[in-house]
Design a protein around this motif. Structure first.
Motif, PDB file in Angstrom:
ATOM      1  N   HIS A  47       0.811  -1.218   0.000  1.00  0.00           N
ATOM      2  CA  HIS A  47       0.000   0.000   0.000  1.00  0.00           C
ATOM      3  C   HIS A  47       0.846   1.270   0.000  1.00  0.00           C
ATOM      4  N   ALA A  52       1.444   8.113  -3.963  1.00  0.00           N
ATOM      5  CA  ALA A  52       0.125   8.042  -4.601  1.00  0.00           C
ATOM      6  C   ALA A  52      -0.645   6.800  -4.167  1.00  0.00           C
ATOM      7  N   THR A  53       0.048   5.638  -4.069  1.00  0.00           N
ATOM      8  CA  THR A  53      -0.657   4.423  -3.658  1.00  0.00           C
ATOM      9  C   THR A  53      -1.079   4.499  -2.190  1.00  0.00           C
ATOM     10  N   ASP A  55      -1.801   7.320  -0.508  1.00  0.00           N
ATOM     11  CA  ASP A  55      -2.936   8.247  -0.453  1.00  0.00           C
ATOM     12  C   ASP A  55      -4.212   7.564  -0.935  1.00  0.00           C
ATOM     13  N   TRP A  56      -4.088   6.776  -2.000  1.00  0.00           N
ATOM     14  CA  TRP A  56      -5.254   6.062  -2.537  1.00  0.00           C
ATOM     15  C   TRP A  56      -5.808   5.088  -1.498  1.00  0.00           C
ATOM     16  N   TYR A  57      -4.928   4.356  -0.830  1.00  0.00           N
ATOM     17  CA  TYR A  57      -5.374   3.374   0.153  1.00  0.00           C
ATOM     18  C   TYR A  57      -6.049   4.048   1.345  1.00  0.00           C
ATOM     19  N   GLU A  59      -7.525   6.906   1.391  1.00  0.00           N
ATOM     20  CA  GLU A  59      -8.818   7.455   0.958  1.00  0.00           C
ATOM     21  C   GLU A  59      -9.858   6.346   0.851  1.00  0.00           C
ATOM     22  N   LYS A  60      -9.437   5.189   0.344  1.00  0.00           N
ATOM     23  CA  LYS A  60     -10.344   4.046   0.254  1.00  0.00           C
ATOM     24  C   LYS A  60     -10.795   3.622   1.649  1.00  0.00           C
ATOM     25  N   THR A  63     -13.351   6.131   3.001  1.00  0.00           N
ATOM     26  CA  THR A  63     -14.650   5.943   2.355  1.00  0.00           C
ATOM     27  C   THR A  63     -15.379   4.732   2.934  1.00  0.00           C
ATOM     28  N   TRP A 102       0.263  11.774   6.870  1.00  0.00           N
ATOM     29  CA  TRP A 102      -0.005  10.338   6.923  1.00  0.00           C
ATOM     30  C   TRP A 102      -0.121   9.850   8.357  1.00  0.00           C
TER      31      TRP A 102
END
Length: 260
Positions: A47, A52-53, A55-57, A59-60, A63, A102
């Motif tokens: 992760h 970028a990966t 941040d994506w994780y 955010e997921k 959500t 983070w």
């Protein structure tokens, strides 16, 4: 009771595979007397390969938590969710925690506590892990080591764990499954968990436990066991310890209070 280690969020790791499973875990927590759950999906090197990966994780994860929280509100279920993560002790983890943005998304309930676990391969041995834990302390964070009982059979680990606790490198959280007898589990699975009972007794006798938690991943395969755990703890180690490990110390995480 307050739960500090749960893989309740759906579709993030090897925990709840979908929203239906997450909802059942939530129902089970409420039914067993849990008021708060810190959501701690695994955060691995996969992760965090790039900013970028990661941040994506994150955010997921946010959500997924918001979706489950909205359902809890709609169902009028009295369970509060808090953000968190379960991290491997590694140099990569240290790098993530050095980033303020983070770090604030990874600590338990936005406190100074983080949940960590031992890597499967000890590159550099315990000395290297000790240095990483020391550097995490320098950041003003308090690591909580998840399920140390799994490693108690490793040569020298019991000694190094006691040294880490004495030096305030870590606090410890043991899994409910390691000391309860759960009739819902198949005999083979239960027997595997029972092998850790001696380790739990050793840790309890030497005052090396600070929290217990479900580490729940699935409603039936790795279920919520908080009520059964509380009863077992009170019988085996006394009501005061049961209260401390399942509520008093976890509440200090939510309030960001010191545990001494």
């Amino acid at each position: 009771m307050i739960e500090i280690h749960s893989h309740i969020l759906p579709g993030l790791d090897d925990g709840a595979p979908d929203l239906a499973a997450a909802q059942q875990l939530a129902r089970d927590y409420v039914a067993q007397g849990v008021s708060d759950v810190v959501c701690t999906p695994h955060l691995t090197t996969e992760h965090s390969q790039t900013p970028a990966t990661l941040d994506w994780y994150l955010e997921k994860r946010t959500t997924a938590q918001a979706q489950l929280a909205a359902w809890l509100t709609a169902e009028n279920l009295p369970l509060k969710l808090h953000q968190g993560a379960e991290l491997l002790i590694s140099s990569a983890t240290l790098g993530i925690l050095q980033n303020d943005t983070w770090r604030d998304q990874i600590t338990l309930a936005q406190s100074d506590y983080i949940l960590v676990e031992l890597p499967s391969v000890l590159a550099g041995g315990y000395k290297a892990l000790d240095q990483i834990l020391f550097n995490i302390q320098i950041l003003g964070l308090q690591p909580i080591l998840a399920h140390p009982e799994r490693a108690m059979q490793n040569e020298g680990f019991g000694t190094i764990l006691a040294e880490w606790i004495a030096a305030e490198r870590v606090l410890t959280q043991v899994n409910n499954s390691s000391f309860v007898t759960d009739p819902r589990l198949d005999p083979g699975q239960q027997q595997r968990y029972h092998r850790r009972q001696n380790a739990i007794d050793h840790l309890a006798t030497n005052d090396l436990i600070h929290f217990t938690a479900s580490d729940a991943h699935h409603p039936t395969r790795r279920p919520v066991q908080n009520h059964l755990a509380r009863q077992t703890l009170a019988t085996r180690y006394g009501p005061q310890r049961a209260e401390t490990w399942t509520h008093t110390n976890p509440a200090k995480i939510l309030n960001n209070d010191s545990i001494v």
